[in-house]
Design an enzyme around this catalytic site. Structure first.
Site, PDB file in Angstrom:
ATOM      1  N   HIS A 125     -50.178  25.051   6.661  1.00  0.00           N
ATOM      2  CA  HIS A 125     -50.099  23.587   6.756  1.00  0.00           C
ATOM      3  C   HIS A 125     -51.357  23.068   7.471  1.00  0.00           C
ATOM      4  O   HIS A 125     -51.986  22.097   7.053  1.00  0.00           O
ATOM      5  CB  HIS A 125     -48.901  23.135   7.593  1.00  0.00           C
ATOM      6  CG  HIS A 125     -47.582  23.182   6.907  1.00  0.00           C
ATOM      7  ND1 HIS A 125     -46.960  24.334   6.558  1.00  0.00           N
ATOM      8  CD2 HIS A 125     -46.754  22.177   6.515  1.00  0.00           C
ATOM      9  CE1 HIS A 125     -45.798  24.068   5.999  1.00  0.00           C
ATOM     10  NE2 HIS A 125     -45.646  22.751   5.949  1.00  0.00           N
ATOM     11  N   GLN A 143       0.823  -1.208   0.000  1.00  0.00           N
ATOM     12  CA  GLN A 143       0.000   0.000   0.000  1.00  0.00           C
ATOM     13  C   GLN A 143       0.858   1.258   0.000  1.00  0.00           C
ATOM     14  O   GLN A 143       0.491   2.259  -0.601  1.00  0.00           O
ATOM     15  CB  GLN A 143      -0.939  -0.002   1.211  1.00  0.00           C
ATOM     16  CG  GLN A 143      -1.999  -1.075   1.125  1.00  0.00           C
ATOM     17  CD  GLN A 143      -2.899  -0.928  -0.097  1.00  0.00           C
ATOM     18  OE1 GLN A 143      -3.607   0.055  -0.244  1.00  0.00           O
ATOM     19  NE2 GLN A 143      -2.857  -1.904  -0.993  1.00  0.00           N
ATOM     20  N   HIS A 173       1.402   3.268  -3.155  1.00  0.00           N
ATOM     21  CA  HIS A 173       0.343   4.065  -3.787  1.00  0.00           C
ATOM     22  C   HIS A 173       0.768   5.504  -4.021  1.00  0.00           C
ATOM     23  O   HIS A 173       0.444   6.114  -5.023  1.00  0.00           O
ATOM     24  CB  HIS A 173      -0.909   4.081  -2.898  1.00  0.00           C
ATOM     25  CG  HIS A 173      -1.941   3.095  -3.312  1.00  0.00           C
ATOM     26  ND1 HIS A 173      -2.861   3.354  -4.283  1.00  0.00           N
ATOM     27  CD2 HIS A 173      -2.213   1.858  -2.864  1.00  0.00           C
ATOM     28  CE1 HIS A 173      -3.656   2.309  -4.425  1.00  0.00           C
ATOM     29  NE2 HIS A 173      -3.280   1.382  -3.575  1.00  0.00           N
ATOM     30  N   ASP A 182      -8.041  -4.530  -3.647  1.00  0.00           N
ATOM     31  CA  ASP A 182      -7.744  -3.445  -4.590  1.00  0.00           C
ATOM     32  C   ASP A 182      -7.962  -3.879  -6.028  1.00  0.00           C
ATOM     33  O   ASP A 182      -8.409  -3.095  -6.859  1.00  0.00           O
ATOM     34  CB  ASP A 182      -6.261  -3.035  -4.462  1.00  0.00           C
ATOM     35  CG  ASP A 182      -6.037  -1.988  -3.394  1.00  0.00           C
ATOM     36  OD1 ASP A 182      -7.021  -1.471  -2.846  1.00  0.00           O
ATOM     37  OD2 ASP A 182      -4.855  -1.681  -3.111  1.00  0.00           O
ATOM     38  N   GLU A 219      -9.048   2.997   6.119  1.00  0.00           N
ATOM     39  CA  GLU A 219      -9.700   2.477   4.919  1.00  0.00           C
ATOM     40  C   GLU A 219      -9.619   0.941   4.842  1.00  0.00           C
ATOM     41  O   GLU A 219     -10.618   0.265   4.659  1.00  0.00           O
ATOM     42  CB  GLU A 219      -8.999   3.099   3.702  1.00  0.00           C
ATOM     43  CG  GLU A 219      -9.515   2.614   2.378  1.00  0.00           C
ATOM     44  CD  GLU A 219      -8.606   3.015   1.222  1.00  0.00           C
ATOM     45  OE1 GLU A 219      -7.461   3.434   1.453  1.00  0.00           O
ATOM     46  OE2 GLU A 219      -9.062   2.900   0.078  1.00  0.00           O
ATOM     47  N   HIS A 220      -8.394   0.427   4.966  1.00  0.00           N
ATOM     48  CA  HIS A 220      -8.189  -1.028   4.885  1.00  0.00           C
ATOM     49  C   HIS A 220      -7.638  -1.547   6.199  1.00  0.00           C
ATOM     50  O   HIS A 220      -6.669  -0.985   6.718  1.00  0.00           O
ATOM     51  CB  HIS A 220      -7.134  -1.383   3.834  1.00  0.00           C
ATOM     52  CG  HIS A 220      -7.429  -0.890   2.461  1.00  0.00           C
ATOM     53  ND1 HIS A 220      -6.707   0.100   1.848  1.00  0.00           N
ATOM     54  CD2 HIS A 220      -8.365  -1.277   1.564  1.00  0.00           C
ATOM     55  CE1 HIS A 220      -7.174   0.303   0.637  1.00  0.00           C
ATOM     56  NE2 HIS A 220      -8.186  -0.511   0.428  1.00  0.00           N
TER      57      HIS A 220
HETATM   58  P1  NAD Z   1      -5.213  11.016  -9.843  1.00  0.00           P
HETATM   59  O1  NAD Z   1      -5.835  10.630 -11.131  1.00  0.00           O
HETATM   60  O2  NAD Z   1      -6.043  11.028  -8.637  1.00  0.00           O
HETATM   61  O3  NAD Z   1      -4.606  12.477  -9.983  1.00  0.00           O
HETATM   62  C1  NAD Z   1      -3.884  12.851 -11.110  1.00  0.00           C
HETATM   63  C2  NAD Z   1      -4.262  14.250 -11.506  1.00  0.00           C
HETATM   64  O4  NAD Z   1      -3.931  15.169 -10.475  1.00  0.00           O
HETATM   65  C3  NAD Z   1      -3.538  14.721 -12.724  1.00  0.00           C
HETATM   66  O5  NAD Z   1      -4.305  14.377 -13.865  1.00  0.00           O
HETATM   67  C4  NAD Z   1      -3.443  16.215 -12.511  1.00  0.00           C
HETATM   68  O6  NAD Z   1      -4.404  16.877 -13.296  1.00  0.00           O
HETATM   69  C5  NAD Z   1      -3.755  16.426 -11.066  1.00  0.00           C
HETATM   70  N1  NAD Z   1      -2.643  17.097 -10.402  1.00  0.00           N
HETATM   71  C6  NAD Z   1      -1.435  16.596 -10.120  1.00  0.00           C
HETATM   72  N2  NAD Z   1      -0.663  17.560  -9.548  1.00  0.00           N
HETATM   73  C7  NAD Z   1      -1.404  18.678  -9.498  1.00  0.00           C
HETATM   74  C8  NAD Z   1      -1.179  20.007  -9.027  1.00  0.00           C
HETATM   75  N3  NAD Z   1      -0.007  20.359  -8.474  1.00  0.00           N
HETATM   76  N4  NAD Z   1      -2.173  20.903  -9.113  1.00  0.00           N
HETATM   77  C9  NAD Z   1      -3.359  20.555  -9.646  1.00  0.00           C
HETATM   78  N5  NAD Z   1      -3.638  19.321 -10.118  1.00  0.00           N
HETATM   79  C10 NAD Z   1      -2.672  18.397 -10.042  1.00  0.00           C
HETATM   80  O7  NAD Z   1      -3.947  10.044  -9.711  1.00  0.00           O
HETATM   81  P2  NAD Z   1      -2.822   9.887  -8.617  1.00  0.00           P
HETATM   82  O8  NAD Z   1      -2.137  11.174  -8.354  1.00  0.00           O
HETATM   83  O9  NAD Z   1      -2.012   8.738  -9.060  1.00  0.00           O
HETATM   84  O10 NAD Z   1      -3.585   9.516  -7.278  1.00  0.00           O
HETATM   85  C11 NAD Z   1      -4.448   8.420  -7.159  1.00  0.00           C
HETATM   86  C12 NAD Z   1      -4.845   8.372  -5.704  1.00  0.00           C
HETATM   87  O11 NAD Z   1      -6.006   7.601  -5.550  1.00  0.00           O
HETATM   88  C13 NAD Z   1      -3.786   7.792  -4.776  1.00  0.00           C
HETATM   89  O12 NAD Z   1      -3.558   8.691  -3.713  1.00  0.00           O
HETATM   90  C14 NAD Z   1      -4.441   6.519  -4.248  1.00  0.00           C
HETATM   91  O13 NAD Z   1      -4.060   6.189  -2.940  1.00  0.00           O
HETATM   92  C15 NAD Z   1      -5.892   6.928  -4.317  1.00  0.00           C
HETATM   93  N6  NAD Z   1      -6.847   5.810  -4.311  1.00  0.00           N
HETATM   94  C16 NAD Z   1      -7.754   5.814  -3.307  1.00  0.00           C
HETATM   95  C17 NAD Z   1      -8.700   4.813  -3.245  1.00  0.00           C
HETATM   96  C18 NAD Z   1      -9.741   4.841  -2.171  1.00  0.00           C
HETATM   97  O14 NAD Z   1     -10.722   4.120  -2.278  1.00  0.00           O
HETATM   98  N7  NAD Z   1      -9.604   5.642  -1.139  1.00  0.00           N
HETATM   99  C19 NAD Z   1      -8.731   3.812  -4.224  1.00  0.00           C
HETATM  100  C20 NAD Z   1      -7.797   3.847  -5.242  1.00  0.00           C
HETATM  101  C21 NAD Z   1      -6.850   4.874  -5.281  1.00  0.00           C
END
Ligand code: NAD
Length: 432
Positions: free
Chosen positions: A414, A250, A253, A354, A320-321
């Site tokens: 009413h 995890q 991530h 996941d 969460e998990h």
């Molecule tokens: P993401 O798709 O959530 O975010 C990417 C986007 O963030 C980019 O497309 C960009 O537009 C934007 N971004 C990046 N930097 C930026 C900035 N400085 N300013 C404005 N916008 C910006 O993808 P990710 O970043 O890989 O994150 C995925 C997240 O999802 C991880 O934190 C993961 O832990 C989480 N997640 C949570 C669950 C849940 O159920 N809680 C499940 C799966 C994934």
């Protein structure tokens, strides 16, 4: 009582990053609201270096993209989707509409009606999180949502082919390659090329989670599913190497992933720390840098005297998990109530949840598990009610009760709706 073998490093200036995320999100939303597509394009270029002629994929685009995905990946996507679908269908079947005659001639009913249009966000900034397509889009389709738009970002300037395949097989009606706040805001407020939806679902990074928070009310949202969290409860019989492996699974991530072990055994705690450090330093894990950053800042290993203490502390974390590595893992079902998803025993793990097992991986983070469960079919349904009074005397009696009750609140109009019916059906005096 709790002893920290490894505490998390308290982030310096912990308030300021969230403030700047919030300010960025606010201005992106405002500009997309006032300028529409041109602001979407500007931000997509700025944050993702992505500005194609159209963000929306045509049918032909989708076919071409899918044809580039390896056959085994397509098979795997279909196998996982069949697990997710089976569980979602069982959840749908657990929800029953009903009607009750609460007293003679007074009928009260409840129906579960799907939301009409949903925007599903499939994260992909760092990794192509194609499993999120099964969780958000497919579940919405099982619920009966007729219009599901899916948005996912490009990864390093490229379309994530397998994610598009998963979105398509999950049943997305429209697919956009668009990420972050610009995607969430465009779906929430609507632009010239992206239809406004009623509800936004899906996990994401801090920007995505904050955008959903700021837009909530204008659209519905599933929950705050931000950066992932793992907590393991272990007794002295647990295997530290397996615990270390699952914590790292995890931590990769993102650099902000809390990974926590609560154990009744000091030996399990110290051995786990040793294995995590060794694996991060000496294995050839491609994501070791991210996992190391995250482990150093947010990793915790805590010993407690008894398993009951461990369950109580874990419940307080409301993660969460939660994985349970004890001799009687099912005991946690009784002892704990604050978690997004529980993984019972060493034969299962968060990675199964996941990626493949079939329960939904969009789960509450940052203590939201204290008030909500994760994404499921029910989140896409509106539980609505209806009433019918078929008896004149029942309506007249309700009218008298309504008249008195409304006047107790000084609601005179009413009261008169009730008085009128008491007059019509029971002959009470009534004058406007
Ligand atoms: P993401 O798709 O959530 O975010 C990417 C986007 O963030 C980019 O497309 C960009 O537009 C934007 N971004 C990046 N930097 C930026 C900035 N400085 N300013 C404005 N916008 C910006 O993808 P990710 O970043 O890989 O994150 C995925 C997240 O999802 C991880 O934190 C993961 O832990 C989480 N997640 C949570 C669950 C849940 O159920 N809680 C499940 C799966 C994934």
């Amino acid at each position: 009582m709790a002893h920290y073998l490894k505490a998390k490093a308290v982030p310096v200036n912990s308030a300021s990053p969230q403030e700047s995320v919030s300010a960025t999100v606010k201005s992106v939303i405002e500009n997309i609201r006032s300028e529409g597509d041109s602001a979407v394009r500007r931000y997509s270029q700025k944050f993702d270096n992505w500005s194609p002629t159209s963000f929306k994929l045509s049918k032909a685009d989708i076919e071409n993209i899918i044809s580039a995905v390896p056959e085994q990946t397509l098979k795997d996507i279909k196998e996982v989707q069949s697990n997710v679908r089976a569980f979602a269908i069982a959840q749908r079947n657990s929800l029953h509409d009903f009607e009750l005659e609460i007293q003679p001639g007074v009928h009260l009913g409840q129906k579960n009606v799907p939301i009409s249009s949903v925007g599903a966000y499939i994260p992909g900034g760092r990794y192509p999180l194609l499993a999120s397509a099964h969780m958000t889009i497919l579940t919405a389709k099982v619920a009966g949502v007729s219009n599901v738009i899916g948005c996912t970002p490009p990864i390093s300037g490229k379309i994530p082919n397998a994610t598009v395949a998963a979105m398509h097989f999950a049943g997305a009606d429209e697919i956009f390659i668009l990420g972050g706040v610009q995607a969430v805001a465009a779906m929430a407020v609507g632009t010239e090329s992206i239809r406004k939806v009623d509800f936004i679902a899906g996990p994401g990074n801090a920007f995505v989670a904050e955008a959903k928070r700021q837009l909530f009310g204008e659209v519905g949202i599933d929950l705050f599913a931000g950066p992932t969290e793992i907590l393991i409860v272990a007794d002295e019989h647990a295997d530290p190497f397996t615990i270390a492996t699952d914590l790292i699974s995890q931590a990769e991530h993102g650099p902000d992933t809390p990974a926590v072990l609560i154990t009744t055994s000091e030996n399990v705690g110290t051995e786990t720390i040793r294995h995590v450090n060794q694996l991060l330093q000496h294995s050839k894990l491609s994501t070791a840098d991210i996992a190391t950053t995250s482990w150093k800042a947010f990793g915790e290993v805590i010993t407690v005297p008894t398993l009951d203490d461990a369950y109580a502390l874990a419940d307080d974390y409301a993660f969460e998990h939660v994985q349970i590595f004890t001799q009687r893992p099912r005991e946690a079902l009784e002892k704990m109530s604050h978690y997004g998803a529980l993984f019972l025993g060493e034969k299962t793990c968060v990675s199964y949840g996941d990626k493949v097992i079939g329960t939904n991986h969009v789960l509450p983070t940052r203590k939201a598990a204290r008030y909500t469960g994760g994404l499921w079919v029910g989140k896409y349904l509106r539980t609505v009610t209806y009433q019918e009074v078929t008896s004149e005397s029942a309506s007249g009696n309700l009218g008298r009760l309504c008249g008195r009750s409304a006047r107790a609140e000084t609601f005179e109009a009413h009261a008169r709706s009730g008085d009128l019916r008491a007059s019509k059906f029971l002959g009470d005096n009534f004058e406007w």
